[in-house]
Design a protein around this motif. Structure first.
Motif, mmCIF file in Angstrom:
data_model
loop_
_atom_site.group_PDB
_atom_site.id
_atom_site.type_symbol
_atom_site.label_atom_id
_atom_site.label_comp_id
_atom_site.label_asym_id
_atom_site.label_seq_id
_atom_site.Cartn_x
_atom_site.Cartn_y
_atom_site.Cartn_z
ATOM 1 N N GLU A 134 0.807 -0.942 0.408
ATOM 2 C CA GLU A 134 -0.062 0.057 -0.066
ATOM 3 C C GLU A 134 0.844 1.383 0.307
ATOM 4 O O GLU A 134 1.672 1.190 0.834
ATOM 5 N N PRO A 135 1.052 1.798 -0.661
ATOM 6 C CA PRO A 135 -0.155 2.103 -2.438
ATOM 7 C C PRO A 135 -0.142 1.183 -2.946
ATOM 8 O O PRO A 135 1.436 0.546 -3.056
ATOM 9 N N THR A 136 -0.964 0.506 -3.811
ATOM 10 C CA THR A 136 -0.154 -0.371 -4.841
ATOM 11 C C THR A 136 -0.964 0.161 -6.202
ATOM 12 O O THR A 136 -1.352 1.434 -6.518
ATOM 13 N N MET A 137 0.550 0.375 -7.395
ATOM 14 C CA MET A 137 0.406 1.232 -8.777
ATOM 15 C C MET A 137 -0.441 0.053 -9.076
ATOM 16 O O MET A 137 0.733 -1.309 -9.414
ATOM 17 N N ALA A 138 -1.476 -0.225 -9.961
ATOM 18 C CA ALA A 138 -2.020 -0.951 -11.624
ATOM 19 C C ALA A 138 -2.191 -0.774 -12.630
ATOM 20 O O ALA A 138 -2.801 0.225 -13.151
ATOM 21 N N LEU A 139 -1.744 -1.471 -13.319
ATOM 22 C CA LEU A 139 -1.966 -1.280 -14.842
ATOM 23 C C LEU A 139 -3.164 -2.206 -15.315
ATOM 24 O O LEU A 139 -2.437 -3.471 -15.038
ATOM 25 N N LEU A 140 -4.513 -1.875 -15.711
ATOM 26 C CA LEU A 140 -5.675 -2.934 -15.600
ATOM 27 C C LEU A 140 -5.642 -3.004 -17.448
ATOM 28 O O LEU A 140 -5.952 -1.664 -17.792
ATOM 29 N N VAL A 141 -5.096 -4.000 -17.180
ATOM 30 C CA VAL A 141 -5.306 -3.873 -19.297
ATOM 31 C C VAL A 141 -6.377 -5.140 -20.248
ATOM 32 O O VAL A 141 -6.008 -6.060 -19.844
ATOM 33 N N SER A 142 -7.585 -4.402 -20.910
ATOM 34 C CA SER A 142 -8.436 -5.845 -21.262
ATOM 35 C C SER A 142 -9.440 -5.181 -22.540
ATOM 36 O O SER A 142 -8.805 -3.921 -23.613
ATOM 37 N N LEU A 274 4.826 -2.269 -9.272
ATOM 38 C CA LEU A 274 3.680 -2.113 -10.392
ATOM 39 C C LEU A 274 3.124 -3.659 -10.905
ATOM 40 O O LEU A 274 3.428 -4.802 -11.090
ATOM 41 N N MET A 275 2.156 -3.638 -10.897
ATOM 42 C CA MET A 275 0.816 -4.900 -10.994
ATOM 43 C C MET A 275 0.228 -4.693 -12.546
ATOM 44 O O MET A 275 -0.968 -3.629 -12.350
ATOM 45 N N ILE A 276 -0.044 -5.799 -13.288
ATOM 46 C CA ILE A 276 -0.325 -5.685 -13.834
ATOM 47 C C ILE A 276 -1.435 -7.278 -13.919
ATOM 48 O O ILE A 276 -1.074 -7.730 -13.962
ATOM 49 N N GLY A 277 -2.561 -6.401 -14.771
ATOM 50 C CA GLY A 277 -3.801 -7.135 -14.478
ATOM 51 C C GLY A 277 -4.492 -6.556 -15.669
ATOM 52 O O GLY A 277 -4.897 -6.103 -16.656
ATOM 53 N N GLY A 278 -6.006 -7.829 -15.551
ATOM 54 C CA GLY A 278 -6.961 -8.288 -17.079
ATOM 55 C C GLY A 278 -6.494 -8.657 -18.463
ATOM 56 O O GLY A 278 -5.363 -9.218 -18.117
ATOM 57 N N GLY A 279 -7.930 -9.129 -18.864
ATOM 58 C CA GLY A 279 -6.592 -9.982 -20.053
ATOM 59 C C GLY A 279 -6.105 -10.380 -20.912
ATOM 60 O O GLY A 279 -5.388 -11.119 -20.706
ATOM 61 N N VAL A 280 -6.009 -8.384 -20.865
ATOM 62 C CA VAL A 280 -3.969 -8.987 -22.147
ATOM 63 C C VAL A 280 -3.311 -8.683 -21.283
ATOM 64 O O VAL A 280 -1.996 -8.759 -22.018
ATOM 65 N N ARG A 302 4.499 -6.885 -10.707
ATOM 66 C CA ARG A 302 3.899 -8.510 -9.963
ATOM 67 C C ARG A 302 2.769 -8.908 -11.522
ATOM 68 O O ARG A 302 1.952 -7.272 -11.263
ATOM 69 N N VAL A 303 2.997 -9.551 -11.760
ATOM 70 C CA VAL A 303 1.943 -10.482 -12.625
ATOM 71 C C VAL A 303 0.974 -11.482 -12.528
ATOM 72 O O VAL A 303 2.172 -12.208 -12.395
ATOM 73 N N PRO A 304 -0.007 -11.294 -11.891
ATOM 74 C CA PRO A 304 -0.931 -12.878 -12.038
ATOM 75 C C PRO A 304 -0.730 -14.055 -13.333
ATOM 76 O O PRO A 304 -0.400 -13.183 -13.790
ATOM 77 N N ARG A 305 -0.347 -15.013 -13.135
ATOM 78 C CA ARG A 305 -0.879 -16.019 -13.983
ATOM 79 C C ARG A 305 -1.770 -16.040 -14.456
ATOM 80 O O ARG A 305 -3.019 -15.444 -14.475
ATOM 81 N N PRO A 306 -1.396 -15.925 -15.959
ATOM 82 C CA PRO A 306 -2.794 -15.851 -17.140
ATOM 83 C C PRO A 306 -4.133 -16.020 -16.442
ATOM 84 O O PRO A 306 -4.650 -15.508 -17.412
ATOM 85 N N LYS A 307 -4.673 -17.337 -16.302
ATOM 86 C CA LYS A 307 -5.108 -17.011 -15.362
ATOM 87 C C LYS A 307 -6.419 -16.693 -14.579
ATOM 88 O O LYS A 307 -7.695 -16.741 -15.095
ATOM 89 N N LEU A 308 -5.675 -16.038 -14.154
ATOM 90 C CA LEU A 308 -5.970 -14.887 -12.880
ATOM 91 C C LEU A 308 -6.105 -13.764 -13.919
ATOM 92 O O LEU A 308 -6.933 -12.628 -13.139
ATOM 93 N N CYS A 309 -6.012 -13.108 -15.189
ATOM 94 C CA CYS A 309 -5.432 -12.198 -15.230
ATOM 95 C C CYS A 309 -7.052 -11.547 -16.573
ATOM 96 O O CYS A 309 -6.902 -10.852 -16.809
ATOM 97 N N THR A 310 -6.672 -12.825 -16.852
ATOM 98 C CA THR A 310 -8.849 -13.361 -17.691
ATOM 99 C C THR A 310 -10.402 -13.017 -16.546
ATOM 100 O O THR A 310 -9.563 -12.669 -15.699
ATOM 101 N N ASP A 311 -11.067 -12.511 -16.887
ATOM 102 C CA ASP A 311 -12.217 -12.757 -15.967
ATOM 103 C C ASP A 311 -12.698 -13.916 -15.347
ATOM 104 O O ASP A 311 -12.603 -14.678 -15.849
ATOM 105 N N ASN A 312 -12.489 -13.766 -14.136
ATOM 106 C CA ASN A 312 -12.421 -15.349 -13.105
ATOM 107 C C ASN A 312 -13.271 -14.705 -11.945
ATOM 108 O O ASN A 312 -13.139 -13.916 -11.000
ATOM 109 N N GLY A 313 -14.023 -15.737 -11.664
ATOM 110 C CA GLY A 313 -14.535 -15.712 -9.733
ATOM 111 C C GLY A 313 -13.586 -14.803 -8.955
ATOM 112 O O GLY A 313 -13.669 -15.033 -7.540
#
Length: 372
Positions: A134-142, A274-280, A302-313
Motif C-alpha cells: 500500500e499503495p499499489t500502482m496497477a495497470l489494468l488492460v482488457s 507495478l501490478m499488471i492485470g486484466g485479460g491483456v 507483479r503479474v498474476p498467472r494468465p488464468k487469473l488475469c482474464t475474468d474469473n470468480g
C-alpha cells in the motif's frame, strides 16, 4: 501464525462479460476457480453479444457454483460471505450474477458484498504474490478497459490516474485480428503470430505520447486505423499481407505505450512496484517488456498467472475476503448491478446492516421453500 481456518471463506461470482466465473478463497489462499466461458458462442459474431452472454450465464450459474464448492471441498453453509461483481460490465450479464449472489446470500443467511470489477482485477494478485503493498500502482488492460490506478486501500481507496479515451487495448487486438481474418478473440492469436514476426518491420503510431498529451491516458483508435489502412493498401496493390510482421509491429506499438506510461506513473508517484492485470496482461510481449523496463527503473513487477488475469470468480472472492477481513459493511439485498460503477467505489456498501436477513423490505419467504 494464525490458523488459516480463521481466515474468511468467501465465494465470488463474476459475470461482467462472457465468462461465468465462480471462485472460492480462504483469506489469500485460492481453493477453487471454476469458469464456464461462452466465448465460442460469440466467435461467429466477431465480438461479445450481450443477450447471448446473459443467457449463457443463466444456464451456467448453478452448475459452476456447485463445481466450485466441490473443487474447494467446502459446504455452502461454511461460507463467511458471498461476493459478486456489481459493475462495471454488461448490464444484463451483471444482473444474472448479482441476482444469483443475492439468492444464495439470502438462502444461506450470509453477508453479501457487491464489489468493483476493476478493483477485483488488482486484488487477485494477492492469491499469487501475497498481500498487496500500500499503495499499489496497477495497470489494468482488457477488452473493455485500459487504466492506470493507484490504490492506497483496495477495499476503500482506488484513484484513477488515467484511462482509455477511445478503444481499450483488448478491443484494438480484436479489431486488428478481424481485419487480418484471424478470428475472435484477437489477443491470443495475435500474440501467437507476433512471436514469429518482426516488431520493427512496420512503424505504427504510439497514441498520446507527445509532450502535450495527457501523461497517463491511452488512445488506440488512431493505431487501429493506421494498421487497418496499411493492410488495405497492401491488398489493394495485390500484395500479400505479412500477417506475422503486422501482428508483431501492432502488438509492439500497444505494449510500448502501456509499459512506458505505467513506469512513468510509478516514478511520478514514488511507487516502487507495478501490478499488471486484466485479460491483456496474459500477453507474452507485454509481460516481457514490462519486466525489462521495470528492472531498468528499479520497479518490482507483479503479474498474476494468465488464468487469473482474464475474468474469473477468484478475483471477486479475493476482494470479498479482503472486505470481510477489514470489517467493511456488507451490501444490502437491494444491491443493483451498475454497468458504469466507477473504480473509486471498490465496493457497494449497505445501509448500515450487516447480514442479508436484516432487511425488512425483503419478502419473508420460508427458506425451506427455496429448496423444494
Amino acid at each position: 501464525m494464525a490458523d488459516s481456518r480463521d481466515e474468511p471463506l468467501v465465494l465470488g461470482i463474476e459475470t461482467s462479460c462472457d465468462e461465468t466465473g465462480v471462485g472460492i478463497v480462504r483469506g489469500t489462499t485460492l481453493l477453487a476457480d471454476a469458469v464456464a466461458s461462452s466465448v465460442d458462442e460469440h466467435a461467429r459474431f466477431g465480438g461479445v453479444v450481450p443477450e447471448v452472454a446473459s443467457r449463457a450465464h443463466l444456464e451456467a450459474m448453478v452448475p459452476t457454483i456447485d463445481r466450485a464448492l466441490k473443487e474447494a471441498g467446502v459446504s455452502a453453509k461454511d461460507l463467511d460471505g458471498i461476493a459478486v461483481t456489481a459493475g462495471p460490465g454488461l448490464a444484463g450479464a451483471l444482473l444474472v450474477g448479482v441476482s444469483a449472489a443475492k439468492a444464495y446470500a439470502y438462502a444461506l443467511d450470509k453477508p453479501l458484498y457487491g464489489v468493483n470489477h476493476l478493483a477485483s482485477h488488482i486484488c487477485v494478485d494477492q492469491l499469487e504474490h501475497g498481500p498487496l503493498p500500500e499503495p499499489t500502482m496497477a495497470l489494468l488492460v482488457s477488452g473493455g478497459h485500459s487504466s492506470l490506478l493507484l490504490s492506497a486501500d483496495i477495499t476503500s481507496d482506488v484513484r484513477p490516474l488515467g484511462s482509455t479515451i477511445d478503444d481499450a487495448a483488448g478491443e484494438a487486438f480484436d479489431k486488428i485480428a478481424r481485419v487480418l481474418n484471424l478470428g475472435f478473440p484477437g489477443g491470443p492469436v495475435i500474440d501467437r503470430y507476433a512471436r514469429e514476426g518482426d516488431p520493427n518491420a512496420i512503424t505504427f503510431p504510439r497514441g498520446l505520447t507527445g509532450p502535450r498529451d495527457p501523461a497517463y491516458d491511452f488512445s488506440f483508435s488512431g493505431l487501429k486505423t493506421s494498421v487497418a489502412r496499411w493492410i488495405e493498401a497492401k491488398r489493394a496493390a495485390g500484395e500479400d499481407v505479412p500477417v506475422r510482421d503486422v501482428s508483431a509491429s501492432f502488438q509492439e506499438a500497444v505494449v510500448d505505450v502501456l509499459t512506458r506510461k505505467a513506469v512513468r506513473a510509478c516514478k511520478d508517484e514514488g511507487v516502487d512496484h507495478l501490478m499488471i492485470g486484466g485479460g491483456v496482461a496474459a500477453n507474452s510481449r507485454l509481460r516481457a517488456l514490462a519486466q525489462e523496463r521495470c528492472e531498468k527503473a528499479g520497479i518490482r513487477l507483479r503479474v498474476p498467472r494468465p488464468k487469473l488475469c482474464t475474468d474469473n470468480g477468484a478475483m471477486v472472492a479475493a476482494l470479498g475476503a479482503e472486505m470481510v477481513a477489514r470489517n467493511r459493511s456488507a451490501s444490502s439485498l437491494d444491491l443493483s448491478a451498475d454497468s458504469s460503477l466507477p473504480v473509486t467505489e471498490p465496493h457497494v456498501p449497505g445501509r448500515g446492516h450487516g447480514h442479508a436477513h436484516d432487511h425488512d423490505h425483503v419478502h419473508e419467504v420460508s427458506k425451506e421453500n427455496l429448496y423444494s
